[in-house]
Motif scaffolding. Structure first.
Motif, PDB file in Angstrom:
ATOM      1  N   ARG A 147       0.836  -1.206   0.000  1.00 24.48           N
ATOM      2  CA  ARG A 147       0.000   0.000   0.000  1.00 24.48           C
ATOM      3  C   ARG A 147       0.877   1.266   0.000  1.00 24.48           C
ATOM      4  O   ARG A 147       0.576   2.233  -0.689  1.00 24.48           O
ATOM      5  CB  ARG A 147      -0.920  -0.022   1.226  1.00 24.48           C
ATOM      6  CG  ARG A 147      -2.238   0.664   0.965  1.00 24.48           C
ATOM      7  CD  ARG A 147      -3.207   0.443   2.091  1.00 24.48           C
ATOM      8  NE  ARG A 147      -3.624  -0.950   2.220  1.00 24.48           N
ATOM      9  CZ  ARG A 147      -4.218  -1.453   3.303  1.00 24.48           C
ATOM     10  NH1 ARG A 147      -4.429  -0.702   4.362  1.00 24.48           N
ATOM     11  NH2 ARG A 147      -4.592  -2.715   3.337  1.00 24.48           N
ATOM     12  N   VAL A 148       1.944   1.199   0.798  1.00 24.43           N
ATOM     13  CA  VAL A 148       2.857   2.366   0.856  1.00 24.43           C
ATOM     14  C   VAL A 148       3.472   2.606  -0.513  1.00 24.43           C
ATOM     15  O   VAL A 148       3.528   3.736  -1.005  1.00 24.43           O
ATOM     16  CB  VAL A 148       3.989   2.116   1.902  1.00 24.43           C
ATOM     17  CG1 VAL A 148       5.012   3.244   1.863  1.00 24.43           C
ATOM     18  CG2 VAL A 148       3.401   1.971   3.294  1.00 24.43           C
ATOM     19  N   TYR A 149       3.911   1.519  -1.174  1.00 23.89           N
ATOM     20  CA  TYR A 149       4.527   1.655  -2.492  1.00 23.89           C
ATOM     21  C   TYR A 149       3.498   2.184  -3.499  1.00 23.89           C
ATOM     22  O   TYR A 149       3.824   2.966  -4.390  1.00 23.89           O
ATOM     23  CB  TYR A 149       5.101   0.316  -2.959  1.00 23.89           C
ATOM     24  CG  TYR A 149       6.103   0.477  -4.079  1.00 23.89           C
ATOM     25  CD1 TYR A 149       7.430   0.793  -3.814  1.00 23.89           C
ATOM     26  CD2 TYR A 149       5.715   0.332  -5.404  1.00 23.89           C
ATOM     27  CE1 TYR A 149       8.346   0.961  -4.834  1.00 23.89           C
ATOM     28  CE2 TYR A 149       6.625   0.505  -6.430  1.00 23.89           C
ATOM     29  CZ  TYR A 149       7.937   0.817  -6.140  1.00 23.89           C
ATOM     30  OH  TYR A 149       8.838   0.997  -7.159  1.00 23.89           O
ATOM     31  N   GLY A 150       2.232   1.737  -3.294  1.00 21.41           N
ATOM     32  CA  GLY A 150       1.141   2.214  -4.156  1.00 21.41           C
ATOM     33  C   GLY A 150       0.990   3.720  -4.076  1.00 21.41           C
ATOM     34  O   GLY A 150       0.699   4.391  -5.076  1.00 21.41           O
ATOM     35  N   VAL A 151       1.199   4.286  -2.853  1.00 18.50           N
ATOM     36  CA  VAL A 151       1.114   5.749  -2.682  1.00 18.50           C
ATOM     37  C   VAL A 151       2.230   6.418  -3.491  1.00 18.50           C
ATOM     38  O   VAL A 151       2.006   7.406  -4.187  1.00 18.50           O
ATOM     39  CB  VAL A 151       1.218   6.128  -1.181  1.00 18.50           C
ATOM     40  CG1 VAL A 151       1.324   7.635  -1.016  1.00 18.50           C
ATOM     41  CG2 VAL A 151       0.034   5.566  -0.410  1.00 18.50           C
ATOM     42  N   PHE A 152       3.435   5.836  -3.435  1.00 19.67           N
ATOM     43  CA  PHE A 152       4.566   6.386  -4.204  1.00 19.67           C
ATOM     44  C   PHE A 152       4.289   6.310  -5.707  1.00 19.67           C
ATOM     45  O   PHE A 152       4.710   7.165  -6.474  1.00 19.67           O
ATOM     46  CB  PHE A 152       5.863   5.627  -3.868  1.00 19.67           C
ATOM     47  CG  PHE A 152       6.552   6.154  -2.645  1.00 19.67           C
ATOM     48  CD1 PHE A 152       6.020   5.938  -1.377  1.00 19.67           C
ATOM     49  CD2 PHE A 152       7.724   6.881  -2.742  1.00 19.67           C
ATOM     50  CE1 PHE A 152       6.641   6.430  -0.243  1.00 19.67           C
ATOM     51  CE2 PHE A 152       8.364   7.383  -1.616  1.00 19.67           C
ATOM     52  CZ  PHE A 152       7.816   7.155  -0.368  1.00 19.67           C
ATOM     53  N   LEU A 153       3.575   5.254  -6.084  1.00 15.73           N
ATOM     54  CA  LEU A 153       3.283   5.050  -7.508  1.00 15.73           C
ATOM     55  C   LEU A 153       2.412   6.178  -8.070  1.00 15.73           C
ATOM     56  O   LEU A 153       2.449   6.484  -9.259  1.00 15.73           O
ATOM     57  CB  LEU A 153       2.578   3.697  -7.668  1.00 15.73           C
ATOM     58  CG  LEU A 153       2.745   2.966  -8.987  1.00 15.73           C
ATOM     59  CD1 LEU A 153       4.207   2.793  -9.359  1.00 15.73           C
ATOM     60  CD2 LEU A 153       2.059   1.599  -8.918  1.00 15.73           C
ATOM     61  N   ARG A 154       1.642   6.808  -7.166  1.00 11.24           N
ATOM     62  CA  ARG A 154       0.790   7.921  -7.610  1.00 11.24           C
ATOM     63  C   ARG A 154       1.600   9.135  -8.056  1.00 11.24           C
ATOM     64  O   ARG A 154       1.072  10.041  -8.688  1.00 11.24           O
ATOM     65  CB  ARG A 154      -0.154   8.350  -6.480  1.00 11.24           C
ATOM     66  CG  ARG A 154      -1.274   7.377  -6.249  1.00 11.24           C
ATOM     67  CD  ARG A 154      -2.022   7.744  -4.984  1.00 11.24           C
ATOM     68  NE  ARG A 154      -2.895   6.663  -4.585  1.00 11.24           N
ATOM     69  CZ  ARG A 154      -4.162   6.590  -4.895  1.00 11.24           C
ATOM     70  NH1 ARG A 154      -4.711   7.542  -5.621  1.00 11.24           N
ATOM     71  NH2 ARG A 154      -4.900   5.578  -4.498  1.00 11.24           N
ATOM     72  N   LEU A 155       2.884   9.138  -7.718  1.00 11.12           N
ATOM     73  CA  LEU A 155       3.738  10.265  -8.127  1.00 11.12           C
ATOM     74  C   LEU A 155       4.129  10.157  -9.605  1.00 11.12           C
ATOM     75  O   LEU A 155       4.628  11.106 -10.187  1.00 11.12           O
ATOM     76  CB  LEU A 155       5.024  10.289  -7.287  1.00 11.12           C
ATOM     77  CG  LEU A 155       4.858  10.469  -5.780  1.00 11.12           C
ATOM     78  CD1 LEU A 155       6.188  10.279  -5.072  1.00 11.12           C
ATOM     79  CD2 LEU A 155       4.299  11.857  -5.481  1.00 11.12           C
ATOM     80  N   TYR A 156       3.928   8.983 -10.210  1.00 13.89           N
ATOM     81  CA  TYR A 156       4.322   8.757 -11.606  1.00 13.89           C
ATOM     82  C   TYR A 156       3.260   9.320 -12.561  1.00 13.89           C
ATOM     83  O   TYR A 156       2.091   9.418 -12.196  1.00 13.89           O
ATOM     84  CB  TYR A 156       4.475   7.262 -11.876  1.00 13.89           C
ATOM     85  CG  TYR A 156       5.719   6.646 -11.283  1.00 13.89           C
ATOM     86  CD1 TYR A 156       5.810   6.371  -9.921  1.00 13.89           C
ATOM     87  CD2 TYR A 156       6.803   6.325 -12.081  1.00 13.89           C
ATOM     88  CE1 TYR A 156       6.957   5.803  -9.383  1.00 13.89           C
ATOM     89  CE2 TYR A 156       7.950   5.751 -11.546  1.00 13.89           C
ATOM     90  CZ  TYR A 156       8.018   5.494 -10.208  1.00 13.89           C
ATOM     91  OH  TYR A 156       9.144   4.939  -9.668  1.00 13.89           O
ATOM     92  N   PRO A 157       3.671   9.632 -13.809  1.00  9.44           N
ATOM     93  CA  PRO A 157       2.670  10.070 -14.799  1.00  9.44           C
ATOM     94  C   PRO A 157       1.596   8.988 -15.006  1.00  9.44           C
ATOM     95  O   PRO A 157       1.888   7.802 -14.864  1.00  9.44           O
ATOM     96  CB  PRO A 157       3.488  10.253 -16.086  1.00  9.44           C
ATOM     97  CG  PRO A 157       4.903  10.381 -15.654  1.00  9.44           C
ATOM     98  CD  PRO A 157       5.030   9.608 -14.382  1.00  9.44           C
ATOM     99  N   ARG A 158       0.401   9.431 -15.352  1.00  8.42           N
ATOM    100  CA  ARG A 158      -0.735   8.511 -15.468  1.00  8.42           C
ATOM    101  C   ARG A 158      -0.481   7.384 -16.479  1.00  8.42           C
ATOM    102  O   ARG A 158      -0.790   6.234 -16.230  1.00  8.42           O
ATOM    103  CB  ARG A 158      -1.998   9.277 -15.879  1.00  8.42           C
ATOM    104  CG  ARG A 158      -3.176   8.390 -16.192  1.00  8.42           C
ATOM    105  CD  ARG A 158      -4.392   9.201 -16.514  1.00  8.42           C
ATOM    106  NE  ARG A 158      -5.036   9.662 -15.305  1.00  8.42           N
ATOM    107  CZ  ARG A 158      -5.885   8.924 -14.585  1.00  8.42           C
ATOM    108  NH1 ARG A 158      -6.166   7.705 -14.950  1.00  8.42           N
ATOM    109  NH2 ARG A 158      -6.455   9.385 -13.513  1.00  8.42           N
TER     110      ARG A 158
END
Lengths: 117, 146
Positions: free
Chosen positions: B3-14
Motif C-alpha cells: 500500500r505504501v509503495y502504491g502511494v509512491f506510484l501515484r507520483l508517476y505520470p498517469r
C-alpha cells in the motif's frame, strides 16, 4: 556524471547504461517477466547489482519506446505478470555493445601488456 | 508495504501507471517477501532503496515526458524519427522479400523442411511489419508514397 562525447551521427553506438545492458543480456536467451529479470540480473552481476523496481520499470519503459524489447503474450499472462523479449533491434544493440566492449578490452589489455613489458 | 509503495506510484505520470501499475506492485510485493525472509536489516535496506528509487524514478519519468514533448516539436528531431521509422519499415519489408525468395528456392529444390522454416520466418516478418505500420499509423497509401 559520465562525460562521453560521441560522433554526432553515432546515436546508435552510444554506450548503454548498466541497467539497460543487464536487461538486454538477461533477455538474450529467453523472455522473462519483471521479477525474473530482477533475479536474473542479480545472478548475472554476481550479486553486485540489484535493480530497484522503479529503476527496472523505468528502463523497461524506455526500451519499449525504442522497440528494443516487446511485451510477449504468454498463455498464463496476467496484467500483473507480463513477459518481455528482445526484438531484432534490441539484439542488434546488444551485439554492438558487446563489440564495443571487446574492442575496449583488447585496447586496454594491449596497453597493459606494453607497460608491463 | 504494498500500500505504501502504491502511494509512491501515484507520483508517476498517469500513462506509466496505466501501463505498468499492477505489474510494478506485484514485482515489488514479490521482492519484498524475498528480502523479508533474509532478515530485518536486509528488508529495511531494501525498503529504503525501493522507496528512494521510486522517488528518483518518478522524477525521471516526468523529466522524460516534458523533454519528449519539446523534442517532438523540433523539426530536425521529427525528421530524424521519421527517417528511423522508414529504415525500420524498409528492413521489415526486405526481410519479407528475402524470405519469399528463399522459400521459392527451397520449394524449387524440393527442400520442404527449409521451405516450412522460411514460411514461419515469413509470418514473423509480416507480423513485425504489421506491428510497425499499426504503431505509426502507416496505411497502404503511405507505404506506396515512400
Amino acid at each position: 556524471m559520465r562525460h562521453v562525447m560521441g560522433r554526432p551521427d553515432a546515436e546508435d553506438t552510444k554506450p548503454l547504461t548498466e541497467p539497460v545492458l543487464l536487461i538486454l543480456m538477461s533477455l538474450a536467451d529467453k523472455p522473462r517477466h519483471g521479477y525474473a529479470l530482477m533475479q536474473d540480473i542479480e545472478v548475472l552481476s554476481n550479486g553486485r547489482v540489484r535493480l530497484s523496481t522503479g529503476t527496472l520499470y523505468g528502463a523497461l519503459r524506455r526500451l519499449l519506446e525504442d522497440a528494443w524489447i516487446e511485451r510477449f503474450e504468454q498463455e498464463d499472462t496476467s496484467r500483473e505478470k507480463q513477459a518481455y523479449r528482445l526484438t531484432e533491434a534490441g539484439r542488434r544493440q546488444l551485439r554492438q555493445e558487446l563489440d564495443r566492449m571487446k574492442q575496449l578490452t583488447r585496447a586496454a589489455a594491449g596497453r597493459l601488456r606494453m607497460s608491463e613489458a | 508495504m504494498k500500500r505504501v509503495y502504491g502511494v509512491f506510484l501515484r507520483l508517476y505520470p498517469r500513462e506509466y501507471r496505466d501501463l505498468f501499475g499492477p505489474e510494478v506492485l506485484s514485482v515489488f510485493a514479490q521482492a519484498a517477501e524475498e528480502q523479508r525472509a533474509r532478515g530485518w536489516s536486509t528488508w529495511a535496506w531494501f525498503m529504503a532503496s525501493e522507496l528512494s528509487g521510486a522517488l528518483v524514478s518518478a522524477g525521471g519519468h516526468w523529466i522524460d515526458r516534458f523533454s519528449a514533448r519539446r523534442r517532438a516539436a523540433d523539426p530536425v528531431v521529427a525528421g530524424a524519427r521519421r527517417r528511423g521509422l522508414f529504415s525500420a519499415l524498409d528492413e521489415a519489408q526486405n526481410r519479407i522479400d528475402l524470405n519469399l525468395k528463399r522459400m521459392e528456392h527451397a520449394i524449387a529444390h524440393h527442400d520442404f523442411a527449409a521451405a516450412r522454416a522460411y514460411s514461419i520466418e515469413d509470418l514473423k516478418a509480416r507480423e513485425e511489419l504489421r506491428r510497425l505500420r499499426d504503431r505509426y499509423g502507416f496505411g497502404d497509401d503511405e507505404m506506396a508514397l515512400r
